[in-house]
Structures are given as structure tokens and as C-alpha cells.
Motif scaffolding. Structure first.
Motif, PDB file in Angstrom:
ATOM      1  N   GLY A  17       0.844  -1.186   0.000  1.00 62.60           N
ATOM      2  CA  GLY A  17       0.000   0.000   0.000  1.00 62.60           C
ATOM      3  C   GLY A  17       0.876   1.232   0.000  1.00 62.60           C
ATOM      4  N   ALA A  18       0.466   2.269  -0.714  1.00 64.87           N
ATOM      5  CA  ALA A  18       1.301   3.466  -0.780  1.00 64.87           C
ATOM      6  C   ALA A  18       0.458   4.690  -1.088  1.00 64.87           C
ATOM      7  CB  ALA A  18       2.389   3.313  -1.839  1.00 64.87           C
ATOM      8  N   VAL A  19       0.821   5.807  -0.472  1.00 63.18           N
ATOM      9  CA  VAL A  19       0.228   7.074  -0.881  1.00 63.18           C
ATOM     10  C   VAL A  19       0.723   7.355  -2.297  1.00 63.18           C
ATOM     11  CG1 VAL A  19      -0.019   7.980   1.452  1.00 63.18           C
ATOM     12  CG2 VAL A  19       2.132   8.347   0.228  1.00 63.18           C
ATOM     13  N   ALA A  20      -0.055   8.122  -3.048  1.00 70.13           N
ATOM     14  CA  ALA A  20       0.165   8.243  -4.497  1.00 70.13           C
ATOM     15  C   ALA A  20       1.573   8.674  -4.863  1.00 70.13           C
ATOM     16  CB  ALA A  20      -0.860   9.210  -5.087  1.00 70.13           C
TER      17      ALA A  20
ATOM     18  N   ILE B 160       3.604   2.392   2.587  1.00 65.56           N
ATOM     19  CA  ILE B 160       4.422   3.609   2.593  1.00 65.56           C
ATOM     20  C   ILE B 160       3.487   4.783   2.852  1.00 65.56           C
ATOM     21  CG2 ILE B 160       6.149   4.949   1.342  1.00 65.56           C
ATOM     22  CD1 ILE B 160       6.361   2.590  -0.631  1.00 65.56           C
ATOM     23  N   VAL B 161       3.741   5.512   3.929  1.00 65.50           N
ATOM     24  CA  VAL B 161       2.859   6.609   4.309  1.00 65.50           C
ATOM     25  C   VAL B 161       3.682   7.857   4.585  1.00 65.50           C
ATOM     26  CG1 VAL B 161       1.160   5.030   5.303  1.00 65.50           C
ATOM     27  CG2 VAL B 161       2.921   6.029   6.775  1.00 65.50           C
ATOM     28  N   ILE B 162       2.980   8.978   4.619  1.00 63.39           N
ATOM     29  CA  ILE B 162       3.585  10.243   5.027  1.00 63.39           C
ATOM     30  C   ILE B 162       2.754  10.800   6.168  1.00 63.39           C
ATOM     31  CG2 ILE B 162       4.128  12.617   4.376  1.00 63.39           C
ATOM     32  CD1 ILE B 162       4.595  11.657   1.529  1.00 63.39           C
ATOM     33  N   GLY B 163       3.343  10.835   7.340  1.00 65.78           N
ATOM     34  CA  GLY B 163       2.752  11.554   8.453  1.00 65.78           C
ATOM     35  C   GLY B 163       1.548  10.958   9.141  1.00 65.78           C
ATOM     36  N   SER B 164       1.176   9.726   8.883  1.00 67.60           N
ATOM     37  CA  SER B 164      -0.002   9.163   9.544  1.00 67.60           C
ATOM     38  C   SER B 164       0.381   8.507  10.862  1.00 67.60           C
ATOM     39  CB  SER B 164      -0.677   8.121   8.651  1.00 67.60           C
ATOM     40  OG  SER B 164      -1.268   8.736   7.546  1.00 67.60           O
TER      41      SER B 164
ATOM     42  N   PHE C 146       3.026  -8.951  -7.538  1.00 66.03           N
ATOM     43  CA  PHE C 146       2.778  -7.797  -6.683  1.00 66.03           C
ATOM     44  C   PHE C 146       1.326  -7.355  -6.789  1.00 66.03           C
ATOM     45  CE2 PHE C 146       7.221  -7.227  -8.203  1.00 66.03           C
ATOM     46  CZ  PHE C 146       7.883  -7.340  -6.977  1.00 66.03           C
ATOM     47  N   THR C 147       0.793  -6.882  -5.687  1.00 66.06           N
ATOM     48  CA  THR C 147      -0.470  -6.151  -5.669  1.00 66.06           C
ATOM     49  C   THR C 147      -0.178  -4.811  -5.019  1.00 66.06           C
ATOM     50  OG1 THR C 147      -1.823  -8.147  -5.453  1.00 66.06           O
ATOM     51  CG2 THR C 147      -2.847  -6.066  -4.817  1.00 66.06           C
ATOM     52  N   VAL C 148      -0.489  -3.727  -5.713  1.00 65.14           N
ATOM     53  CA  VAL C 148      -0.228  -2.385  -5.193  1.00 65.14           C
ATOM     54  C   VAL C 148      -1.563  -1.677  -4.987  1.00 65.14           C
ATOM     55  CG1 VAL C 148       0.900  -0.170  -5.583  1.00 65.14           C
ATOM     56  CG2 VAL C 148       1.996  -2.280  -6.377  1.00 65.14           C
ATOM     57  N   ARG C 149      -1.789  -1.236  -3.764  1.00 72.35           N
ATOM     58  CA  ARG C 149      -3.029  -0.541  -3.419  1.00 72.35           C
ATOM     59  C   ARG C 149      -2.707   0.907  -3.061  1.00 72.35           C
ATOM     60  NH1 ARG C 149      -6.641  -4.676  -2.784  1.00 72.35           N
ATOM     61  NH2 ARG C 149      -5.784  -6.708  -2.176  1.00 72.35           N
ATOM     62  N   ALA C 150      -3.518   1.822  -3.558  1.00 75.63           N
ATOM     63  CA  ALA C 150      -3.341   3.246  -3.265  1.00 75.63           C
ATOM     64  C   ALA C 150      -4.320   3.676  -2.188  1.00 75.63           C
ATOM     65  CB  ALA C 150      -3.553   4.077  -4.531  1.00 75.63           C
ATOM     66  N   GLY C 151      -3.989   4.749  -1.500  1.00 69.15           N
ATOM     67  CA  GLY C 151      -4.892   5.277  -0.490  1.00 69.15           C
ATOM     68  C   GLY C 151      -4.234   6.395   0.279  1.00 69.15           C
ATOM     69  N   SER C 152      -4.986   6.985   1.184  1.00 65.26           N
ATOM     70  CA  SER C 152      -4.419   7.990   2.075  1.00 65.26           C
ATOM     71  C   SER C 152      -3.564   7.298   3.125  1.00 65.26           C
ATOM     72  CB  SER C 152      -5.538   8.775   2.757  1.00 65.26           C
ATOM     73  OG  SER C 152      -6.256   7.932   3.651  1.00 65.26           O
ATOM     74  N   GLY C 153      -2.815   8.083   3.890  1.00 64.92           N
ATOM     75  CA  GLY C 153      -1.987   7.491   4.929  1.00 64.92           C
ATOM     76  C   GLY C 153      -2.793   6.669   5.919  1.00 64.92           C
TER      77      GLY C 153
ATOM     78  N   VAL D   2      -5.361  21.589  -4.491  1.00 67.54           N
ATOM     79  CA  VAL D   2      -5.472  20.341  -5.248  1.00 67.54           C
ATOM     80  C   VAL D   2      -5.201  19.151  -4.331  1.00 67.54           C
ATOM     81  CG1 VAL D   2      -4.822  21.453  -7.413  1.00 67.54           C
ATOM     82  CG2 VAL D   2      -3.051  20.430  -5.990  1.00 67.54           C
ATOM     83  N   ALA D   3      -5.505  17.951  -4.827  1.00 73.98           N
ATOM     84  CA  ALA D   3      -5.411  16.745  -4.007  1.00 73.98           C
ATOM     85  C   ALA D   3      -4.163  15.912  -4.278  1.00 73.98           C
ATOM     86  CB  ALA D   3      -6.649  15.868  -4.214  1.00 73.98           C
ATOM     87  N   GLN D   4      -3.335  16.304  -5.259  1.00 76.88           N
ATOM     88  CA  GLN D   4      -2.157  15.518  -5.605  1.00 76.88           C
ATOM     89  C   GLN D   4      -0.957  16.427  -5.814  1.00 76.88           C
ATOM     90  OE1 GLN D   4      -1.899  12.343  -5.627  1.00 76.88           O
ATOM     91  NE2 GLN D   4      -3.946  11.497  -5.864  1.00 76.88           N
ATOM     92  N   SER D   5       0.208  15.988  -5.329  1.00 79.12           N
ATOM     93  CA  SER D   5       1.438  16.750  -5.552  1.00 79.12           C
ATOM     94  C   SER D   5       1.744  16.897  -7.034  1.00 79.12           C
ATOM     95  CB  SER D   5       2.614  16.051  -4.852  1.00 79.12           C
ATOM     96  OG  SER D   5       2.419  15.995  -3.470  1.00 79.12           O
ATOM     97  N   PHE D   6       1.465  15.816  -7.801  1.00 76.74           N
ATOM     98  CA  PHE D   6       1.739  15.861  -9.236  1.00 76.74           C
ATOM     99  C   PHE D   6       0.953  16.991  -9.895  1.00 76.74           C
ATOM    100  CE2 PHE D   6       1.875  11.087  -8.431  1.00 76.74           C
ATOM    101  CZ  PHE D   6       3.224  11.121  -8.086  1.00 76.74           C
ATOM    102  N   THR D   7      -0.316  17.116  -9.528  1.00 74.63           N
ATOM    103  CA  THR D   7      -1.155  18.156 -10.113  1.00 74.63           C
ATOM    104  C   THR D   7      -0.627  19.538  -9.758  1.00 74.63           C
ATOM    105  OG1 THR D   7      -3.068  16.690  -9.883  1.00 74.63           O
ATOM    106  CG2 THR D   7      -3.526  19.027 -10.288  1.00 74.63           C
ATOM    107  N   ALA D   8      -0.240  19.730  -8.500  1.00 74.75           N
ATOM    108  CA  ALA D   8       0.298  21.015  -8.074  1.00 74.75           C
ATOM    109  C   ALA D   8       1.541  21.373  -8.879  1.00 74.75           C
ATOM    110  CB  ALA D   8       0.625  20.971  -6.582  1.00 74.75           C
ATOM    111  N   CYS D   9       2.422  20.396  -9.097  1.00 75.27           N
ATOM    112  CA  CYS D   9       3.642  20.645  -9.872  1.00 75.27           C
ATOM    113  C   CYS D   9       3.321  20.979 -11.320  1.00 75.27           C
ATOM    114  CB  CYS D   9       4.566  19.434  -9.794  1.00 75.27           C
ATOM    115  SG  CYS D   9       5.250  19.120  -8.154  1.00 75.27           S
ATOM    116  N   GLU D  10       2.370  20.263 -11.903  1.00 69.58           N
ATOM    117  CA  GLU D  10       1.989  20.540 -13.288  1.00 69.58           C
ATOM    118  C   GLU D  10       1.433  21.958 -13.431  1.00 69.58           C
ATOM    119  OE1 GLU D  10       2.543  18.730 -15.858  1.00 69.58           O
ATOM    120  OE2 GLU D  10       2.988  16.727 -15.045  1.00 69.58           O
TER     121      GLU D  10
END
Length: 302
Positions: free
Chosen positions: A97-100, A146-150, A123-130, A223-231
Motif C-alpha cells: 500500500g502506498a500514498v500516491a 508507505i505513508v507520510i505523516g499518519s 505484486f499487488t499495489v493498493r493506493a490510499g491515504s496514509g 489540489v489533491a495531488q502533488s503531481f497536479t500542483a507541480c503541473e
């Protein structure tokens, strides 16, 4: 309790919108599907569909079931795949599992390393919030997350910090402030803030940092994604504020990243079920993720 056949029919109705098309997609006759839907409504005690212009539409009660229907079928299908792998001798399997932003920036090179060590692994990869990733670890739906800050319940989940996380300002290289050695939050606010949602640790940290400095938190965009903010920053629509991994993504795009501050209460971390030790592939992935973090240089001020 709904049977697998009933769950499949509900998913098909959600996807196709008509009994005829839904029934055909799961190899049922239309009369059998209609009868099954009616039986489900009787047992559940509420209407799943309403008829409008000769088409069936999910009621609000029916719509509320769909996310869980999809999750249940996904879990069943995952069990089927695992059973098939075991039958065929491919028993090595990792659920991750990993944040995006972590799944894009850290997982690919790490999975290459694991595949080299265990050529037959799946492999099985699942996305989600922390928080969702932590819940997956608690429920044994993943081997490693893999999480950030949870925050993680220490009685049921092991949490291992990988690296500190910082906030960075992201600018287009042609931006007038791109060559400045440092930026302040006040300067970012004046240039047009593109912020992450406060539902994300980095977004919440950005909002809190503005408040701590006595600044009005008024994002130009949220926005909800770092990628979007960077774009968006890449299109010169403002200055994005993202976490360390998002900053690395921005640099790959050719954008400029300027360190703002360290997120003291958050870290990039691994989580895993406390009562189920990692096997060989899981240990290999953990070491590979550590190496991937070092390779990215995800450190404050980087």
C-alpha cells in the motif's frame, strides 16, 4: 449477506445501467437478473433502483452500497488470484500500500530490485491515504505500506521512519523568483499559492505554517495531488507547495524546488502488521525502499 453472484450483478448494474446489458455481462438471463434484484431488495429492506425513462437508476441507498460492493469483489478476486498463484507454484506474493506520490517516486526502482531477487514474485499495489494504508496493514490486506505523516496504532502496526519530510516551493524556471536562493511563505503567498488539500499531511502543514507566521491562508488553487500542483506550477499558474517526494517529481520535470521548512510532525515511513513478520520478499522490499529514499536524497533542505 449478499452472495458473490449478487455482488457481481450489482457491480454490473452500476457499470452498464440496464438489466439486459448487466445480465449479459455476467452470463445471466434478463429474467433471472430481474428476479435476483427484486429478491435482494426484499431481503435488504430498501429499493436499490428507481425507474426513469425506461432505465434503472441507483437510489441513494443503492449508491451507498457500491463502494463496498467494489471493495468486496476486489478482495474476492485478489483471493482467487492468490489461490491460482499457489496452485501454479508461484507462492511468493507481496501486497503493498502506498500514498500516491510514494507509489510513483519510490516503488518502481524498489520493485525492480525485488523482482531480480525473486523472479517469480507477483505484486499487488493498493493506493490510499496514509490512514487508509495504516488500516490496510492492521487488517493484513497489505504486507508493507508507505505513508507520510499518519499516526499508527503501535499495538497492531509496526512503523519505521525512512526520512524526514520537508515542504518545498515549486516554480517554473522562467519565473522571476526562480533564481532566488530562498523564498519565504509571505513571498509564496504574494506569488499565488497552489496548495495541497489540508486533508493531506503536507497540505495541513502548509496551512498551519501560514497561520503560525500570521499570514492569511488564501490559496489561489487547492489540489489533491502533488503531481497536479507541480503541473500547475509548470504552466506558470502560481507557486506550488509540496512535500519532498513531490519536489523530486518537480525537478524531474525541469522545475525549480526551493526548501521552505521541515515538517516536524511528519515523516516518510513504512508500516506493516505487527503480528506478521515480513518474509524474504518483504524484507527485500524494505531494504530496496531504504535505498530508493537515499537515491532520491529525500532530506530536509535537499
Amino acid at each position: 449477506m449478499l452472495s458473490r453472484r449478487e455482488l457481481l450483478l450489482l457491480r454490473a448494474m452500476y457499470q452498464h445501467g440496464t438489466v439486459t446489458a448487466a445480465a449479459h455481462s455476467i452470463h445471466m438471463t434478463q429474467p433471472a437478473a430481474s428476479a435476483l434484484l427484486k429478491d435482494m431488495e426484499t431481503r435488504l429492506g430498501f429499493a436499490l433502483f428507481s425507474r426513469e425513462n425506461r432505465r434503472l437508476h441507483l437510489t441513494s441507498q443503492g449508491r451507498s452500497l457500491i463502494p463496498e460492493v467494489l471493495n468486496a469483489l476486489s478482495g474476492m478476486e485478489s483471493v482467487d488470484r492468490l489461490a491460482s498463484d499457489i496452485r501454479q507454484g508461484a507462492s511468493d506474493r507481496l501486497s503493498i500500500g502506498a500514498v500516491a506520490v510514494a507509489s510513483s517516486m519510490l516503488l518502481p526502482p524498489a520493485l525492480v530490485t525485488v523482482r531480480r531477487a525473486y523472479p517469480g514474485i507477483t505484486f499487488t499495489v493498493r493506493a490510499g491515504s496514509g490512514l487508509e494504508i495504516v488500516e490496510m496493514a492492521v487488517d493484513h490486506r497489505i504486507d508493507l505500506g508507505i505513508v507520510i505523516g499518519s499516526s499508527a496504532p503501535t499495538d497492531r502496526v509496526l512503523k519505521e521512519p525512512l526520512a524526514a519530510v520537508s515542504l518545498f516551493a515549486i516554480l517554473h524556471p522562467d519565473h522571476p523568483q526562480a533564481h532566488a536562493k530562498a523564498l519565504t511563505l509571505a513571498e509564496v503567498a504574494a506569488l499565488g499559492l497552489i496548495a495541497l488539500s489540508p486533508a493531506l499531511p503536507a497540505g495541513l502543514a502548509t496551512q498551519q505554517a501560514f497561520q503560525d507566521c500570521g499570514l492569511d491562508y488564501r490559496p489561489l488553487m487547492e489540489v489533491a495531488q502533488s503531481f497536479t500542483a507541480c503541473e500547475l506550477a509548470g504552466e506558470q499558474l502560481g507557486v506550488a507547495v509540496v512535500e519532498s517526494l513531490g519536489a523530486r517529481y518537480a525537478q524531474r520535470m525541469g522545475l525549480v524546488a526551493r526548501h521552505l521548512l521541515t515538517m516536524n510532525d511528519s515523516a516518510l515511513s513504512l508500516v506493516s502488521p505487527k503480528d506478521r513478520p515480513l518474509g524474504g520478499p518483504g524484507q527485500c522490499l524494505r531494504e530496496a525502499l531504504r535505498a530508493a529514499v537515499q537515491g532520491l536524497g529525500v532530506m530536509p533542505g535537499s
